[in-house]
Design a protein around this motif. Structure first.
Motif, short mmCIF file in Angstrom:
data_model
loop_
_atom_site.label_atom_id
_atom_site.label_comp_id
_atom_site.label_asym_id
_atom_site.label_seq_id
_atom_site.Cartn_x
_atom_site.Cartn_y
_atom_site.Cartn_z
N ALA A 108 1.31 -8.74 4.61
CA ALA A 108 0.17 -9.36 3.95
C ALA A 108 0.33 -10.86 3.89
O ALA A 108 -0.45 -11.54 3.21
CB ALA A 108 0.03 -8.79 2.53
N ILE B 114 -4.34 3.27 5.34
CA ILE B 114 -4.30 2.18 4.36
C ILE B 114 -5.72 1.69 4.18
O ILE B 114 -6.32 1.17 5.11
CB ILE B 114 -3.41 1.02 4.86
CG1 ILE B 114 -1.99 1.51 5.17
CG2 ILE B 114 -3.36 -0.10 3.84
CD1 ILE B 114 -1.10 0.45 5.81
N PHE C 265 -0.02 -4.00 11.06
CA PHE C 265 -1.13 -3.81 10.14
C PHE C 265 -1.18 -4.93 9.11
O PHE C 265 -0.15 -5.52 8.76
CB PHE C 265 -1.01 -2.47 9.40
CG PHE C 265 -1.09 -1.28 10.31
CD1 PHE C 265 -2.32 -0.76 10.69
CD2 PHE C 265 0.06 -0.66 10.77
CE1 PHE C 265 -2.40 0.34 11.53
CE2 PHE C 265 0.00 0.44 11.61
CZ PHE C 265 -1.23 0.94 11.99
N CYS C 266 -2.36 -5.22 8.61
CA CYS C 266 -2.54 -6.17 7.52
C CYS C 266 -3.64 -5.63 6.62
O CYS C 266 -4.38 -4.72 7.00
CB CYS C 266 -2.86 -7.56 8.04
SG CYS C 266 -4.47 -7.71 8.85
N PRO C 267 -3.78 -6.16 5.39
CA PRO C 267 -4.74 -5.60 4.46
C PRO C 267 -6.18 -5.67 4.92
O PRO C 267 -6.97 -4.77 4.65
CB PRO C 267 -4.54 -6.43 3.19
CG PRO C 267 -3.16 -6.98 3.31
CD PRO C 267 -2.95 -7.21 4.76
N SER C 268 -6.58 -6.74 5.61
CA SER C 268 -7.97 -6.89 6.04
C SER C 268 -8.04 -7.88 7.19
O SER C 268 -7.05 -8.53 7.52
CB SER C 268 -8.86 -7.37 4.90
OG SER C 268 -8.53 -8.70 4.56
N PRO D 50 0.83 -1.21 0.00
CA PRO D 50 0.00 0.00 0.00
C PRO D 50 0.87 1.26 0.00
O PRO D 50 2.03 1.24 0.44
CB PRO D 50 -0.78 -0.12 1.32
CG PRO D 50 -0.71 -1.56 1.69
CD PRO D 50 0.61 -2.04 1.18
N ALA E 130 -7.44 -1.46 5.95
CA ALA E 130 -6.43 -2.07 6.82
C ALA E 130 -7.02 -2.46 8.17
O ALA E 130 -7.94 -1.84 8.69
CB ALA E 130 -5.27 -1.12 7.04
N SER E 131 -6.45 -3.53 8.72
CA SER E 131 -6.73 -3.95 10.10
C SER E 131 -5.43 -3.84 10.89
O SER E 131 -4.34 -3.78 10.33
CB SER E 131 -7.25 -5.37 10.13
OG SER E 131 -8.47 -5.47 9.42
N CYS E 132 -5.57 -3.82 12.20
CA CYS E 132 -4.39 -3.61 13.05
C CYS E 132 -4.52 -4.43 14.33
O CYS E 132 -5.62 -4.65 14.84
CB CYS E 132 -4.28 -2.12 13.39
SG CYS E 132 -2.98 -1.72 14.59
N PHE F 261 3.81 -3.63 8.69
CA PHE F 261 2.76 -4.12 7.80
C PHE F 261 3.17 -5.45 7.19
O PHE F 261 4.32 -5.61 6.76
CB PHE F 261 2.50 -3.12 6.67
CG PHE F 261 1.53 -3.61 5.63
CD1 PHE F 261 0.17 -3.39 5.76
CD2 PHE F 261 1.99 -4.32 4.52
CE1 PHE F 261 -0.72 -3.85 4.81
CE2 PHE F 261 1.11 -4.78 3.56
CZ PHE F 261 -0.25 -4.55 3.70
#
Length: 260
Positions: free
Chosen positions: A202, A225, A255-258, A18, A228-230, A200
């Motif tokens: 993924a 982002i 953090f990750c994308p979802s 991202p 994003a999830s955290c 971050f």
């Protein structure tokens, strides 16, 4: 600042990074666009390149990682501090000796962290070289398949099917998974060299490991982002398996994308 892990090369991120997420340059002097070089690294560019070459040569002496680990436990590591340091320490008074010993330990921790990232960088470079070679081999295999008349739309005997399956194999998948399994080592090093950073990833395998430890990922719109999830992760979790030393206090944000 948000840093990508466990990979230091942008090309290895499965779906790209991202906007605003940076890769880490371990101090080799050729940072890619969108990368971050930690300040005050123990090894400058020249020393980092020399150290990496020496350490790779050291590792190549051994038939297995287990053999190398046995030598390292006996004090054969290129990272061993010089013996002169302990001699000088014996000539100092108690307070000054304690101060210098604390500074030495802090320096060693940073040196080990930079070394870990240098090793990760070298491993990724080797993996990408092999992947490029695999691509050349795959192209040759495709030509061979066509020359043998192994059309995927037509049925063929078991021998032909076995040959076709071998041609379609992806040995690089396991090699990449092996790099991902070192995520704790990479993230620990990044935490040492960039203690104020967020992180971050993924990589599903990393997220699964963190959830197994108890990490709870939730939507985090303030990250900048989209989607994003955290999770707030105790640093002590990251030092799991790192030996018997003290575990650092505090937390880091991952953090990750979802949430999926």
């Amino acid at each position: 600042m948000i840093l990508c892990f466990p990979f230091l090369h942008h090309e290895l991120a499965l779906s790209g990074l991202p906007e605003g997420v940076l890769t880490v340059d371990p101090g080799l002097g050729a940072p890619a666009p969108g990368s971050f070089t930690p300040q005050d690294l123990p090894l400058d560019v020249r020393a980092a390149k020399g150290y990496l070459a020496e350490s790779v040569a050291f590792g190549e002496q051994f038939a297995s990682a287990r053999d190398m680990a046995a030598v390292l436990r006996q004090g054969g590591s290129p990272l061993d501090p010089e013996g002169a340091g302990s001699i000088r320490a014996g000539l100092l008074d108690g307070e000054e000796r304690a101060r210098q010993e604390a500074a030495r330990r802090a320096g060693q921790i940073r040196l080990h962290a930079q070394a870990a990232l240098l090793f990760a960088w070298a491993s990724e470079e080797r993996f990408m070289d092999l992947s490029r070679l695999d691509a050349v081999v795959d192209e040759g295999m495709d030509r061979l398949r066509r020359s043998l008349g192994l059309d995927e739309e037509e049925p063929y005997d078991e021998e032909s099917a076995a040959l076709s399956a071998a041609m379609a194999a992806a040995p690089g998948d396991e090699a990449r998974a092996g790099l991902v399994r070192s995520w704790r080592t990479v993230l620990r090093a990044m935490c040492v060299l960039a203690p104020e950073a967020d992180f971050f990833t993924a990589e599903q395998a990393v997220l699964d490991d963190l959830r197994e430890e108890g990490a709870l990922f939730a939507p985090c719109p303030e990250a900048g982002i989209p989607g994003a999830s955290c999770a707030v992760v105790p640093r002590a979790w990251l030092w799991k398996g790192a030996g018997d030393g003290p575990r650092p206090e505090g937390t880091v944000r991952v953090f990750c994308p979802s949430v999926a």
